[in-house]
Design a protein around this motif. Structure first.
Motif, mmCIF file in Angstrom:
data_model
loop_
_atom_site.group_PDB
_atom_site.id
_atom_site.type_symbol
_atom_site.label_atom_id
_atom_site.label_comp_id
_atom_site.label_asym_id
_atom_site.label_seq_id
_atom_site.Cartn_x
_atom_site.Cartn_y
_atom_site.Cartn_z
ATOM 1 N N SER A 94 0.836 -1.188 0.000
ATOM 2 C CA SER A 94 0.000 0.000 0.000
ATOM 3 C C SER A 94 0.876 1.244 0.000
ATOM 4 O O SER A 94 1.866 1.319 0.723
ATOM 5 N N GLU A 96 0.127 3.926 1.284
ATOM 6 C CA GLU A 96 -0.030 4.526 2.607
ATOM 7 C C GLU A 96 0.836 3.831 3.657
ATOM 8 O O GLU A 96 0.918 4.276 4.780
ATOM 9 N N PRO A 99 -2.155 1.644 6.151
ATOM 10 C CA PRO A 99 -3.474 2.248 5.951
ATOM 11 C C PRO A 99 -4.421 1.949 7.111
ATOM 12 O O PRO A 99 -4.288 0.934 7.792
ATOM 13 N N LEU A 114 -0.598 -6.035 5.006
ATOM 14 C CA LEU A 114 -0.353 -5.470 3.692
ATOM 15 C C LEU A 114 1.130 -5.283 3.396
ATOM 16 O O LEU A 114 1.497 -4.633 2.452
#
Length: 125
Positions: A94, A96, A99, A114
């Motif tokens: 991700s 981010e 996230p 992730l």
């Protein structure tokens, strides 16, 4: 600019030969010889002004600032630490990095789900 000195680390099991170990030594050893975990001998402070200055940082920049509180430039120069952290964050799936996901109306972090670990570099975890 002042150079930040690293915090030292000691074993959770208290062995006298496993006290006040440098960051590099603690990382290279993994576990203390007495099989304890290395923990910081002291904890750095973060001022309100520092917290404010961190507000708009990207994840890898914030991580560099926080880790830099525990690892001084006497062990890992800040530009090298920043590069290590940025490249490490690049392994996350991700953008981010960590996230927030809403579950039952509450936000939770899902970073481990992730991310890739070194054992999973060739396959999906």
């Amino acid at each position: 600019m002042t150079t930040t000195k690293s915090i030292t680390y000691s074993s959770t099991r208290g062995c006298p030969t496993q006290k006040h170990i440098s960051f590099r030594s603690a990382v290279m050893r993994g576990l203390a010889h007495d099989r304890g975990l290395f923990i910081p001998d002291s904890f750095p402070t973060v001022s309100t002004a520092e917290l404010e200055s961190w507000r708009d940082l990207q994840y890898h920049e914030l991580a560099t600032e926080v880790i830099g509180k525990f690892v001084g430039e006497d062990e890992v120069p800040k530009d090298i630490l920043a590069d290590i952290v940025k490249r490490s964050c690049g392994a996350f799936r991700s953008e981010e990095v960590t996230p927030l996901v809403k579950v039952d109306g509450h936000y939770i972090l899902v970073s481990v789900l992730l991310s890739r670990c070194c054992d999973c570099s060739r396959r999906r975890c």
